[in-house]
Design a protein around this motif. Sequence first.
Motif, PDB file in Angstrom:
ATOM      1  N   VAL A  86      30.827  19.640  -0.354  1.00  0.00           N
ATOM      2  CA  VAL A  86      31.250  18.465  -1.231  1.00  0.00           C
ATOM      3  C   VAL A  86      31.109  17.174  -0.877  1.00  0.00           C
ATOM      4  O   VAL A  86      30.869  16.789   0.217  1.00  0.00           O
ATOM      5  CB  VAL A  86      32.675  18.965  -1.517  1.00  0.00           C
ATOM      6  N   ASP A  87      31.075  16.195  -1.939  1.00  0.00           N
ATOM      7  CA  ASP A  87      30.875  14.745  -1.592  1.00  0.00           C
ATOM      8  C   ASP A  87      32.397  14.267  -1.437  1.00  0.00           C
ATOM      9  O   ASP A  87      32.496  12.660  -1.256  1.00  0.00           O
ATOM     10  CB  ASP A  87      30.007  14.131  -2.644  1.00  0.00           C
ATOM     11  N   LEU A  88      33.521  14.885  -1.231  1.00  0.00           N
ATOM     12  CA  LEU A  88      34.808  14.475  -1.295  1.00  0.00           C
ATOM     13  C   LEU A  88      35.277  14.273   0.354  1.00  0.00           C
ATOM     14  O   LEU A  88      34.743  14.975   1.222  1.00  0.00           O
ATOM     15  CB  LEU A  88      35.994  15.525  -2.081  1.00  0.00           C
ATOM     16  N   PRO A  89      36.140  13.406   0.598  1.00  0.00           N
ATOM     17  CA  PRO A  89      37.062  13.630   1.833  1.00  0.00           C
ATOM     18  C   PRO A  89      37.386  14.779   2.115  1.00  0.00           C
ATOM     19  O   PRO A  89      38.058  15.382   1.261  1.00  0.00           O
ATOM     20  CB  PRO A  89      38.259  12.364   1.736  1.00  0.00           C
ATOM     21  N   VAL A  90      36.991  15.248   3.272  1.00  0.00           N
ATOM     22  CA  VAL A  90      37.745  16.535   3.732  1.00  0.00           C
ATOM     23  C   VAL A  90      38.709  16.145   4.773  1.00  0.00           C
ATOM     24  O   VAL A  90      38.661  15.692   5.978  1.00  0.00           O
ATOM     25  CB  VAL A  90      36.500  17.550   4.196  1.00  0.00           C
ATOM     26  N   THR A  91      39.965  16.947   5.019  1.00  0.00           N
ATOM     27  CA  THR A  91      40.907  17.105   5.959  1.00  0.00           C
ATOM     28  C   THR A  91      41.139  18.351   6.253  1.00  0.00           C
ATOM     29  O   THR A  91      41.359  19.177   5.466  1.00  0.00           O
ATOM     30  CB  THR A  91      42.213  16.245   5.323  1.00  0.00           C
ATOM     31  N   VAL A  92      41.290  18.577   7.616  1.00  0.00           N
ATOM     32  CA  VAL A  92      40.962  19.902   8.291  1.00  0.00           C
ATOM     33  C   VAL A  92      42.491  20.480   8.942  1.00  0.00           C
ATOM     34  O   VAL A  92      42.928  19.655   9.623  1.00  0.00           O
ATOM     35  CB  VAL A  92      39.821  20.200   9.254  1.00  0.00           C
ATOM     36  N   ASP A  93      42.709  21.581   8.493  1.00  0.00           N
ATOM     37  CA  ASP A  93      43.881  21.977   9.291  1.00  0.00           C
ATOM     38  C   ASP A  93      43.481  22.639  10.813  1.00  0.00           C
ATOM     39  O   ASP A  93      42.848  23.616  10.771  1.00  0.00           O
ATOM     40  CB  ASP A  93      44.590  23.237   8.283  1.00  0.00           C
ATOM     41  N   ALA A  94      43.700  21.866  11.649  1.00  0.00           N
ATOM     42  CA  ALA A  94      43.533  22.312  12.930  1.00  0.00           C
ATOM     43  C   ALA A  94      44.561  22.781  13.819  1.00  0.00           C
ATOM     44  O   ALA A  94      44.551  23.023  14.921  1.00  0.00           O
ATOM     45  CB  ALA A  94      42.942  20.828  13.710  1.00  0.00           C
ATOM     46  N   GLU A  95      45.306  23.543  13.006  1.00  0.00           N
ATOM     47  CA  GLU A  95      46.331  24.263  13.629  1.00  0.00           C
ATOM     48  C   GLU A  95      47.197  23.493  14.768  1.00  0.00           C
ATOM     49  O   GLU A  95      47.327  22.256  14.649  1.00  0.00           O
ATOM     50  CB  GLU A  95      45.905  25.593  14.206  1.00  0.00           C
ATOM     51  N   GLY A  96      47.322  24.176  16.150  1.00  0.00           N
ATOM     52  CA  GLY A  96      47.954  23.231  17.058  1.00  0.00           C
ATOM     53  C   GLY A  96      46.810  22.492  18.125  1.00  0.00           C
ATOM     54  O   GLY A  96      47.105  22.009  18.968  1.00  0.00           O
ATOM     55  N   GLY A  97      45.553  22.271  17.395  1.00  0.00           N
ATOM     56  CA  GLY A  97      44.653  21.645  18.246  1.00  0.00           C
ATOM     57  C   GLY A  97      43.583  22.433  19.140  1.00  0.00           C
ATOM     58  O   GLY A  97      42.746  21.857  19.954  1.00  0.00           O
ATOM     59  N   TYR A  98      43.812  23.814  19.212  1.00  0.00           N
ATOM     60  CA  TYR A  98      42.994  24.830  19.738  1.00  0.00           C
ATOM     61  C   TYR A  98      43.191  24.537  21.225  1.00  0.00           C
ATOM     62  O   TYR A  98      42.125  24.502  22.047  1.00  0.00           O
ATOM     63  CB  TYR A  98      41.611  24.593  19.540  1.00  0.00           C
ATOM     64  N   GLY A  99      44.283  24.200  21.804  1.00  0.00           N
ATOM     65  CA  GLY A  99      44.608  24.137  23.146  1.00  0.00           C
ATOM     66  C   GLY A  99      46.061  23.265  23.428  1.00  0.00           C
ATOM     67  O   GLY A  99      45.911  22.496  22.447  1.00  0.00           O
ATOM     68  N   PRO A 100      46.880  23.804  24.304  1.00  0.00           N
ATOM     69  CA  PRO A 100      48.080  22.864  24.154  1.00  0.00           C
ATOM     70  C   PRO A 100      47.936  21.562  24.958  1.00  0.00           C
ATOM     71  O   PRO A 100      48.976  20.496  24.659  1.00  0.00           O
ATOM     72  CB  PRO A 100      49.022  23.940  25.402  1.00  0.00           C
ATOM     73  N   GLU A 101      46.960  21.373  25.665  1.00  0.00           N
ATOM     74  CA  GLU A 101      47.066  19.994  26.553  1.00  0.00           C
ATOM     75  C   GLU A 101      46.504  19.224  25.352  1.00  0.00           C
ATOM     76  O   GLU A 101      45.589  19.118  24.510  1.00  0.00           O
ATOM     77  CB  GLU A 101      46.019  20.128  27.591  1.00  0.00           C
ATOM     78  N   ALA A 111      35.302  16.888  17.828  1.00  0.00           N
ATOM     79  CA  ALA A 111      34.265  18.033  17.379  1.00  0.00           C
ATOM     80  C   ALA A 111      34.380  17.880  15.575  1.00  0.00           C
ATOM     81  O   ALA A 111      33.229  18.144  15.017  1.00  0.00           O
ATOM     82  CB  ALA A 111      34.722  19.409  17.867  1.00  0.00           C
ATOM     83  N   LEU A 112      35.523  17.848  15.149  1.00  0.00           N
ATOM     84  CA  LEU A 112      35.696  17.895  13.790  1.00  0.00           C
ATOM     85  C   LEU A 112      35.135  16.648  13.097  1.00  0.00           C
ATOM     86  O   LEU A 112      34.785  16.662  12.007  1.00  0.00           O
ATOM     87  CB  LEU A 112      37.371  18.134  13.409  1.00  0.00           C
ATOM     88  N   ILE A 113      35.286  15.481  13.927  1.00  0.00           N
ATOM     89  CA  ILE A 113      34.844  14.295  13.258  1.00  0.00           C
ATOM     90  C   ILE A 113      33.383  14.352  13.164  1.00  0.00           C
ATOM     91  O   ILE A 113      32.529  14.096  12.063  1.00  0.00           O
ATOM     92  CB  ILE A 113      35.255  13.045  14.048  1.00  0.00           C
ATOM     93  N   GLY A 114      32.515  15.187  14.349  1.00  0.00           N
ATOM     94  CA  GLY A 114      31.238  15.376  14.217  1.00  0.00           C
ATOM     95  C   GLY A 114      30.721  16.307  13.166  1.00  0.00           C
ATOM     96  O   GLY A 114      29.847  16.370  12.662  1.00  0.00           O
ATOM     97  N   ALA A 115      31.702  16.964  12.619  1.00  0.00           N
ATOM     98  CA  ALA A 115      31.490  18.137  11.646  1.00  0.00           C
ATOM     99  C   ALA A 115      31.612  17.290  10.146  1.00  0.00           C
ATOM    100  O   ALA A 115      31.572  18.381   9.193  1.00  0.00           O
ATOM    101  CB  ALA A 115      32.428  19.531  11.670  1.00  0.00           C
ATOM    102  N   GLY A 116      32.234  16.204  10.168  1.00  0.00           N
ATOM    103  CA  GLY A 116      32.386  15.636   8.820  1.00  0.00           C
ATOM    104  C   GLY A 116      33.537  15.382   8.544  1.00  0.00           C
ATOM    105  O   GLY A 116      33.971  15.092   7.236  1.00  0.00           O
ATOM    106  N   ALA A 117      34.815  15.947   9.171  1.00  0.00           N
ATOM    107  CA  ALA A 117      36.124  15.889   8.789  1.00  0.00           C
ATOM    108  C   ALA A 117      36.622  14.259   8.792  1.00  0.00           C
ATOM    109  O   ALA A 117      36.270  13.487   9.726  1.00  0.00           O
ATOM    110  CB  ALA A 117      36.993  16.658   9.690  1.00  0.00           C
ATOM    111  N   VAL A 118      37.429  13.804   7.952  1.00  0.00           N
ATOM    112  CA  VAL A 118      38.118  12.491   8.115  1.00  0.00           C
ATOM    113  C   VAL A 118      39.544  12.396   8.037  1.00  0.00           C
ATOM    114  O   VAL A 118      40.073  11.472   8.134  1.00  0.00           O
ATOM    115  CB  VAL A 118      37.507  11.506   6.809  1.00  0.00           C
TER     116      VAL A 118
END
Length: 280
Positions: A86-101, A111-118
């Motif tokens: 898509v050409d739209l802004p994408v916001t990603v549900d990253a759950e708990g951040g894939y690690g507690p720390e 990593a998500l910014i590198g994938a194109g998430a804003v």
Amino acid sequence: MTTTAAPLPTAALRAKAGRLRALVAEGVLVLPNAWDAGSAAVIASAGASAIATTSGGVSWSLGRGDGQRLDRESAVEAARRVAAAVDLPVTVDAEGGYGPEPAAVAGTVRALIGAGAVGVNLEDSEAVGGPLFAVDEQAARLRAARTAAEAAGLPELLVNARTDVFLFGLGGLDDVLVRAEAYAAAGADGLFVPGLLDLGALAALCARSPLPVNAMAVAGGPGVAELAAAGVRRISVGTGLVQLAYSAAHRAAAELLGSGTLTEPAGALGFGDVDALFRG
């Protein structure tokens, strides 16, 4: 072993991040959640202004259960496919951040910014049903997300802080407000309170929260107009659409395997309509 730093976000990505922020600031942002590239393209074609993913739907599409059972690499690659579709802004549900720390959250954000998430959603549950991270612990995790975004060259990243106080029955409005204050101070841009659909309580929260409030619309619950009137600025549906899609597939398959007919797909998008949504 040497590693190559991820390229800094392009002007186009920063513009999308700015657009996502503007959509919340200018009015009420409605987000029918996507779970893969195909659903994102379909939702965009329906007139969406931005795309939000649902972690549950993404997990199911990859053969995993919801509730932080997906690994970071799989989640990031799923986000990359959605952003490319898509050409739209994408916001990603990253759950708990894939690690507690905090460091794990920071790595996920980079990593998500590198994938194109804003934008990202980050929840304060340690596990499904609770417990929640202590307020100061979650604030540190959110602060790590904000710092990581700035270091990655996307200070505009929209960080939506999800609190599961109401979803899991672990407190009340005052508990949410304590978290809202701490999360805002840590650099969050929004507050997501799934499980809270009482319009009076939502109105009270919206009036007192230092952050714009995101609510989840559900079948039979308040509609967009009612939620907006209560002061909600962002409305999503979680796994609502993916459940509908899978339900339609289940009904059609059961009909074909039972009566041998195939009437369920009546009114479905045509092959050409769907195929035309994709650029590749």
